[in-house]
Design a protein around this motif. Structure first.
Motif, PDB file in Angstrom:
ATOM      1  N   MET A  39       0.952  -1.107  -0.041  1.00 42.90           N
ATOM      2  CA  MET A  39      -0.066  -0.004  -0.017  1.00 42.90           C
ATOM      3  C   MET A  39       0.790   1.144  -0.128  1.00 42.90           C
ATOM      4  N   GLN A  40       0.427   2.118  -0.851  1.00 39.34           N
ATOM      5  CA  GLN A  40       1.300   3.493  -0.958  1.00 39.34           C
ATOM      6  C   GLN A  40       1.213   4.157   0.549  1.00 39.34           C
ATOM      7  N   ASP A  41       2.292   4.732   0.859  1.00 40.19           N
ATOM      8  CA  ASP A  41       2.220   5.760   1.902  1.00 40.19           C
ATOM      9  C   ASP A  41       1.389   6.936   1.622  1.00 40.19           C
ATOM     10  N   GLU A  42       0.215   6.925   2.522  1.00 38.99           N
ATOM     11  CA  GLU A  42      -1.074   7.827   2.533  1.00 38.99           C
ATOM     12  C   GLU A  42      -0.350   9.266   2.342  1.00 38.99           C
ATOM     13  N   GLU A  43       0.744   9.613   2.990  1.00 35.49           N
ATOM     14  CA  GLU A  43       1.282  11.025   2.929  1.00 35.49           C
ATOM     15  C   GLU A  43       1.802  11.342   1.759  1.00 35.49           C
ATOM     16  N   ALA A  44       2.002  10.306   0.686  1.00 38.67           N
ATOM     17  CA  ALA A  44       2.762  10.531  -0.614  1.00 38.67           C
ATOM     18  C   ALA A  44       1.679  10.685  -1.766  1.00 38.67           C
ATOM     19  N   LEU A  45       0.493  10.120  -1.596  1.00 38.95           N
ATOM     20  CA  LEU A  45      -0.650  10.325  -2.566  1.00 38.95           C
ATOM     21  C   LEU A  45      -0.949  11.704  -2.934  1.00 38.95           C
ATOM     22  N   LEU A  46      -1.025  11.756  -4.294  1.00 36.67           N
ATOM     23  CA  LEU A  46      -1.248  12.917  -4.915  1.00 36.67           C
ATOM     24  C   LEU A  46      -2.997  13.016  -5.300  1.00 36.67           C
ATOM     25  N   CYS A  47      -3.690  14.380  -5.117  1.00 35.78           N
ATOM     26  CA  CYS A  47      -4.783  14.471  -5.815  1.00 35.78           C
ATOM     27  C   CYS A  47      -4.892  14.853  -7.213  1.00 35.78           C
ATOM     28  N   PRO A  48      -5.375  14.292  -8.045  1.00 39.52           N
ATOM     29  CA  PRO A  48      -5.065  14.669  -9.508  1.00 39.52           C
ATOM     30  C   PRO A  48      -5.987  15.594 -10.004  1.00 39.52           C
ATOM     31  N   SER A  49      -6.594  16.382  -9.284  1.00 37.05           N
ATOM     32  CA  SER A  49      -7.362  17.501  -9.627  1.00 37.05           C
ATOM     33  C   SER A  49      -7.416  18.627  -8.697  1.00 37.05           C
ATOM     34  N   SER A  50      -6.217  19.161  -8.475  1.00 36.01           N
ATOM     35  CA  SER A  50      -6.093  20.345  -7.458  1.00 36.01           C
ATOM     36  C   SER A  50      -5.831  21.917  -8.111  1.00 36.01           C
ATOM     37  N   PRO A  51      -5.919  22.688  -7.219  1.00 36.22           N
ATOM     38  CA  PRO A  51      -5.491  23.865  -7.555  1.00 36.22           C
ATOM     39  C   PRO A  51      -3.837  24.047  -7.884  1.00 36.22           C
ATOM     40  N   PRO A  52      -3.625  24.703  -8.548  1.00 38.55           N
ATOM     41  CA  PRO A  52      -2.160  25.091  -8.823  1.00 38.55           C
ATOM     42  C   PRO A  52      -1.620  25.693  -7.548  1.00 38.55           C
ATOM     43  N   ARG A  53      -0.639  24.953  -6.935  1.00 40.16           N
ATOM     44  CA  ARG A  53       0.326  25.805  -6.002  1.00 40.16           C
ATOM     45  C   ARG A  53       1.619  25.752  -6.198  1.00 40.16           C
ATOM     46  N   LEU A  54       2.119  27.015  -6.421  1.00 40.46           N
ATOM     47  CA  LEU A  54       3.507  27.191  -6.692  1.00 40.46           C
ATOM     48  C   LEU A  54       4.629  26.471  -5.861  1.00 40.46           C
ATOM     49  N   GLY A  55       5.287  25.592  -6.433  1.00 41.43           N
ATOM     50  CA  GLY A  55       6.388  24.962  -5.505  1.00 41.43           C
ATOM     51  C   GLY A  55       5.973  23.547  -4.921  1.00 41.43           C
ATOM     52  N   GLU A  56       4.533  23.413  -5.066  1.00 40.53           N
ATOM     53  CA  GLU A  56       4.105  22.198  -4.584  1.00 40.53           C
ATOM     54  C   GLU A  56       3.280  21.133  -5.574  1.00 40.53           C
ATOM     55  N   SER A  57       2.593  21.992  -6.593  1.00 41.30           N
ATOM     56  CA  SER A  57       1.903  21.131  -7.609  1.00 41.30           C
ATOM     57  C   SER A  57       2.686  20.737  -9.001  1.00 41.30           C
ATOM     58  N   VAL A  58       2.214  19.751  -9.582  1.00 41.15           N
ATOM     59  CA  VAL A  58       2.671  19.488 -11.000  1.00 41.15           C
ATOM     60  C   VAL A  58       1.576  19.418 -12.044  1.00 41.15           C
ATOM     61  N   LEU A  59       1.968  19.936 -13.177  1.00 39.52           N
ATOM     62  CA  LEU A  59       1.054  19.932 -14.259  1.00 39.52           C
ATOM     63  C   LEU A  59       1.218  18.585 -14.873  1.00 39.52           C
ATOM     64  N   ILE A  60      -0.296  17.989 -15.040  1.00 44.51           N
ATOM     65  CA  ILE A  60      -0.402  16.836 -15.407  1.00 44.51           C
ATOM     66  C   ILE A  60      -1.228  16.473 -16.732  1.00 44.51           C
ATOM     67  N   GLY A  61      -1.847  17.666 -17.143  1.00 43.02           N
ATOM     68  CA  GLY A  61      -2.776  17.474 -18.316  1.00 43.02           C
ATOM     69  C   GLY A  61      -3.146  18.906 -18.991  1.00 43.02           C
ATOM     70  N   VAL A  62      -3.517  18.912 -20.042  1.00 46.94           N
ATOM     71  CA  VAL A  62      -4.023  20.017 -20.917  1.00 46.94           C
ATOM     72  C   VAL A  62      -5.572  19.810 -21.209  1.00 46.94           C
ATOM     73  N   VAL A  63      -6.295  20.501 -20.937  1.00 48.98           N
ATOM     74  CA  VAL A  63      -7.751  20.500 -21.333  1.00 48.98           C
ATOM     75  C   VAL A  63      -8.056  20.741 -22.852  1.00 48.98           C
ATOM     76  N   SER A  64      -8.741  19.853 -23.257  1.00 50.84           N
ATOM     77  CA  SER A  64      -8.893  19.816 -24.674  1.00 50.84           C
ATOM     78  C   SER A  64     -10.546  19.523 -25.213  1.00 50.84           C
ATOM     79  N   GLY A  65     -11.036  19.155 -26.115  1.00 54.06           N
ATOM     80  CA  GLY A  65     -12.434  18.763 -26.438  1.00 54.06           C
ATOM     81  C   GLY A  65     -13.160  20.024 -26.470  1.00 54.06           C
ATOM     82  N   THR A  66     -14.484  19.908 -26.292  1.00 56.41           N
ATOM     83  CA  THR A  66     -15.527  21.108 -26.141  1.00 56.41           C
ATOM     84  C   THR A  66     -15.863  21.244 -24.879  1.00 56.41           C
TER      85      THR A  66
END
Length: 144
Positions: free
Chosen positions: A1-28
């Protein structure tokens, strides 16, 4: 099991120095699709500024440390966004889409590949969300 402290939310607000960009919105607006980045890219002010004049969450998907109990969508050791998504949204891909953070993703660790096949349609900030998208964030009822 992954360490709970290390898990990432894949839909978070951008936080400088803390977040990572994982996708670009496309479509309609009616059928948005998130195109994953090849790698998780540390968020900088330059990346946030690229979204102007709209909110960065309308253009990009970011991931950052899951806030667990500090998040309104996390109750009883469960991310309700992930749980509701697997129940309320149809799959938008038959195969597992590429993901730069799957090994650390809270949603994947909680819901498995079912949420991954729905993930491309989840946009963090929407001004005209579908009825399904509204149900996913509705905290008045627990996920089924």
């Amino acid at each position: 099991m992954q360490d709970e402290e290390a898990l990432l939310c894949p839909s978070s607000p951008p936080r400088l120095g803390e977040s990572v960009l994982i996708g670009v919105v496309s479509g309609t607006p009616e059928e948005p699709r998130v195109i994953p980045t090849e790698r998780a890219i540390p968020v900088t002010q330059d990346i946030v500024d690229l979204a102007r004049p709209v909110s960065p969450g309308e253009v990009f998907r970011f991931a950052s440390r899951c806030r667990t109990a500090a998040c309104i969508h996390f109750k009883n050791a469960t991310c309700h966004i992930a749980a509701r998504s697997t129940v309320l949204l149809d799959e938008v891909t038959g195969k597992l889409p590429y993901c730069a953070i799957r090994a650390q993703c809270r949603w994947f660790h909680q819901e498995g590949s079912d949420v991954c096949r729905r993930c491309p349609q989840i946009v963090t900030k929407q001004y005209a969300p579908s009825p399904e998208a509204l149900k996913i964030v509705d905290e008045s009822e627990p996920p089924q």
